[in-house]
Design an enzyme around this catalytic site. Structure first.
Site, PDB file in Angstrom:
ATOM      1  CE  LYS A 116       9.433  81.914  76.233  1.00  0.00           C
ATOM      2  NZ  LYS A 116       9.852  80.552  76.580  1.00  0.00           N
ATOM      3  CD  GLU A 200      16.505  89.657  71.373  1.00  0.00           C
ATOM      4  OE1 GLU A 200      16.902  89.497  72.539  1.00  0.00           O
ATOM      5  OE2 GLU A 200      16.256  88.700  70.631  1.00  0.00           O
ATOM      6  CG  HIS A 235       7.627  81.710  64.383  1.00  0.00           C
ATOM      7  ND1 HIS A 235       8.903  82.187  64.217  1.00  0.00           N
ATOM      8  CD2 HIS A 235       6.795  82.738  64.127  1.00  0.00           C
ATOM      9  CE1 HIS A 235       8.834  83.469  63.885  1.00  0.00           C
ATOM     10  NE2 HIS A 235       7.581  83.830  63.822  1.00  0.00           N
ATOM     11  NE  ARG A 291       8.630  72.079  73.576  1.00  0.00           N
ATOM     12  CZ  ARG A 291       8.886  73.346  73.270  1.00  0.00           C
ATOM     13  NH1 ARG A 291       8.734  74.288  74.189  1.00  0.00           N
ATOM     14  NH2 ARG A 291       9.295  73.686  72.065  1.00  0.00           N
TER      15      ARG A 291
HETATM   16  C1  MV4 Z   1      14.863  86.856  66.485  1.00  0.00           C
HETATM   17  C2  MV4 Z   1      15.269  86.871  65.140  1.00  0.00           C
HETATM   18  C3  MV4 Z   1      16.265  87.755  64.781  1.00  0.00           C
HETATM   19  N1  MV4 Z   1      16.805  88.590  65.702  1.00  0.00           N
HETATM   20  N2  MV4 Z   1      15.439  87.704  67.354  1.00  0.00           N
HETATM   21  C4  MV4 Z   1      11.353  83.641  65.981  1.00  0.00           C
HETATM   22  C5  MV4 Z   1      10.679  82.824  67.024  1.00  0.00           C
HETATM   23  C6  MV4 Z   1      11.032  83.431  68.316  1.00  0.00           C
HETATM   24  N3  MV4 Z   1      11.351  82.416  69.250  1.00  0.00           N
HETATM   25  C7  MV4 Z   1      12.188  84.317  68.041  1.00  0.00           C
HETATM   26  N4  MV4 Z   1      12.345  84.398  66.619  1.00  0.00           N
HETATM   27  C8  MV4 Z   1      13.302  85.185  66.074  1.00  0.00           C
HETATM   28  N5  MV4 Z   1      13.919  86.024  66.918  1.00  0.00           N
HETATM   29  C9  MV4 Z   1      16.367  88.542  66.954  1.00  0.00           C
HETATM   30  N6  MV4 Z   1      16.896  89.377  67.833  1.00  0.00           N
HETATM   31  C10 MV4 Z   1      14.656  86.004  64.255  1.00  0.00           C
HETATM   32  C11 MV4 Z   1      13.647  85.163  64.703  1.00  0.00           C
HETATM   33  C12 MV4 Z   1      13.047  84.331  63.705  1.00  0.00           C
HETATM   34  C13 MV4 Z   1      13.326  82.980  63.628  1.00  0.00           C
HETATM   35  C14 MV4 Z   1      14.157  82.355  64.565  1.00  0.00           C
HETATM   36  C15 MV4 Z   1      14.424  81.037  64.463  1.00  0.00           C
HETATM   37  C16 MV4 Z   1      13.866  80.295  63.436  1.00  0.00           C
HETATM   38  C17 MV4 Z   1      13.020  80.871  62.519  1.00  0.00           C
HETATM   39  C18 MV4 Z   1      12.744  82.213  62.609  1.00  0.00           C
HETATM   40  C19 MV4 Z   1      11.907  82.800  61.650  1.00  0.00           C
HETATM   41  C20 MV4 Z   1      11.645  84.138  61.742  1.00  0.00           C
HETATM   42  C21 MV4 Z   1      12.206  84.895  62.764  1.00  0.00           C
END
Ligand code: MV4
Length: 452
Positions: A116, A200, A235, A291
């Protein structure tokens, strides 16, 4: 064109791929574990091969058994579905070595996007907006503290090898940072055998909006618009829709064209998804999924593109039949994931389904693996059906989903249908006011304590 495709998966996605094969005149081979011998994917495939006992590690994840099944059945390609081996670069490479086409990206693209931190850096270099943070992995807790000071708290530490929430830590102040760094690092090491972290800026309450892209082997890449996937728990997505109620036509164009630029930068040659966080009119690249995704039907509904057929044709070396200007959004589509689980406690509810009667009628699609009398095994995920509706407007779609949920009969186990109904009836959902914290506003307090 392929004569025979082996499907290295189970459940509704295995069936979905079989339907595509049938329509293309391609023979299909199902693989299955001991406990899946009565599954519909086994019943409807032209051939089937048992590849091991119930645990995924001994069946659906066992590369030698799957390759052997492909060789015995003389399959010329493997469709990996989602989950399991779908984003395993080593598996894609072994397929190539054995002269079996992996229906997906090259092993190199899977590996690059699987890291990532590398993926983010690659997209940044391609001019795709990303959140402020480290360029690639961050060397130490001290280096992370320095960067956090510069961009301001809160920040988030993420495992480079992660995705989907594992090895993530939100940090609100400098005094929490070094402990959070150590914890995220050991979690990442335990889960992925890779300690690398990147840092980040953390967005408190963003939306999750993703863009479906589609490429071929000749450098053509188009987008099929976006999906809004903000309604998630731990998630795990619960509801997806297309188009996103948050975007204006101008922002949509900018987001989707940016996604195409990113996909072109990695010579993308099949179906994939660029995931973004969206907040206050700005979007930031988060990850690329290499995918087909669970929620692909909402995109199929608004664009009339059959994504599984498109994947198969692209893998066979066909030139893309669509040009970007042929793709239009028609109407709206919503998907509810119907899970075998307690609707408010989210505990699994495996067992025998005595009655399964899915809804039908105008605008209703059910991609399901369940049937009356089937047994839901505790060994796999709890998805038993995807209920997908389409209608001319978002409001019509919500009303249609409500009536479809109300006439969906599942007896013998618990499902999350009552939760979906509650969401369809909520004012916030009907107003399209979504974010990653949406579910907290719906759940009773007792159901809230399971999150991070
Ligand atoms: C984040 C974020 C806020 N700010 N990154 C959750 C799964 C992973 N793929 C990355 N995620 C997040 N990254 C930054 N810089 C919030 C989340 C996140 C989230 C993102 C999409 C859908 C649901 C979520 C639930 C909690 C946190």
């Amino acid at each position: 064109m392929f004569r025979k495709i082996l499907i290295a998966n189970r459940g509704e996605i295995a069936l979905r791929v079989i339907w595509a094969c049938k329509e293309l005149g391609i023979k299909s081979v199902a693989v299955h574990s001991d406990v899946d011998s009565d599954s519909l994917h086994v019943r409807f495939a032209d051939e089937s091969i048992c590849i091991g006992p119930a645990p995924s590690s001994q069946s659906y994840l066992r590369i030698p058994a799957i390759i052997a099944a492909a060789e015995i059945s003389n399959a010329d390609a493997i469709h990996p579905g989602y989950g399991f081996l779908s984003e395993n670069a080593e598996f894609a490479e072994i397929c190539e070595t054995c002269n079996i086409t992996f229906i997906g990206p090259s092993p190199e693209t899977i590996a690059l996007m699987g890291n990532k931190a590398q993926a983010k850096l690659t997209m940044k270099k391609a001019g795709v907006p990303v959140l402020p943070g480290s360029d690639g992995p961050v060397e130490s807790a001290d280096a992370a503290a320095g960067m956090a000071k510069e961009m301001g708290y809160p920040v988030i530490l993420k495992a480079s090898a992660g995705g989907g929430g594992k090895g993530m830590r939100v940090v609100h102040s400098e005094k929490e940072l070094s402990q959070a760094y150590d914890m995220a690092q050991s979690e990442a090491d335990a889960a992925f055998g890779n300690k690398d972290l990147y840092i980040e800026k953390f967005l408190e309450d963003p939306r999750h909006i993703e863009v479906q892209v589609l490429g071929d082997k000749y450098g053509n890449v188009i987008h099929l618009n976006e999906r809004e996937c903000s309604i998630q728990r731990r998630h795990q997505k619960l509801i997806e829709e297309a188009p996103s109620p948050a975007l204006t036509p101008m922002l949509r164009k900018e987001l989707c064209e940016t996604a195409v630029r990113g996909a072109k930068a990695v010579n993308y040659r099949t179906a994939g998804t660029m995931e973004f966080l969206y907040d206050s009119g700005k979007f930031y690249f988060m990850e690329m999924n290499t995918r087909i995704q669970v929620e692909h039907p909402v995109t199929e509904n608004i664009t009339s593109v059959d994504l599984i057929k498109a994947q198969i044709l692209a893998a066979a070396g066909d030139k893309m039949i669509y040009r970007q200007k042929d793709i239009r959004i028609i109407g709206h589509s919503i998907e509810c994931r119907i899970n075998a689980e307690d609707p408010f406690r989210f505990t699994p509810s495996p067992g025998k389904i005595s009655t399964f009667h899915p809804p039908g009628g105008p605008g209703v699609r059910v991609d399901a693996t369940a049937y009356s009398g089937c047994v839901i095994s505790p060994y796999y995920d709890s998805l038993i059906a995807k209920l997908i509706v389409r209608a001319p407007t978002r409001n019509d779609c919500i009303l249609r989903m409500k009536r479809a949920l109300e006439s969906f009969i599942v007896e013998g186990i618990k499902t999350n249908i009552p939760l979906h109904l509650k969401i369809m009836e909520s004012r916030r959902f009907r107003a399209g006011k979504l974010s990653t914290r949406f579910l907290d506003s719906i759940l009773p307090r007792s159901g809230n304590n399971n999150g991070h």
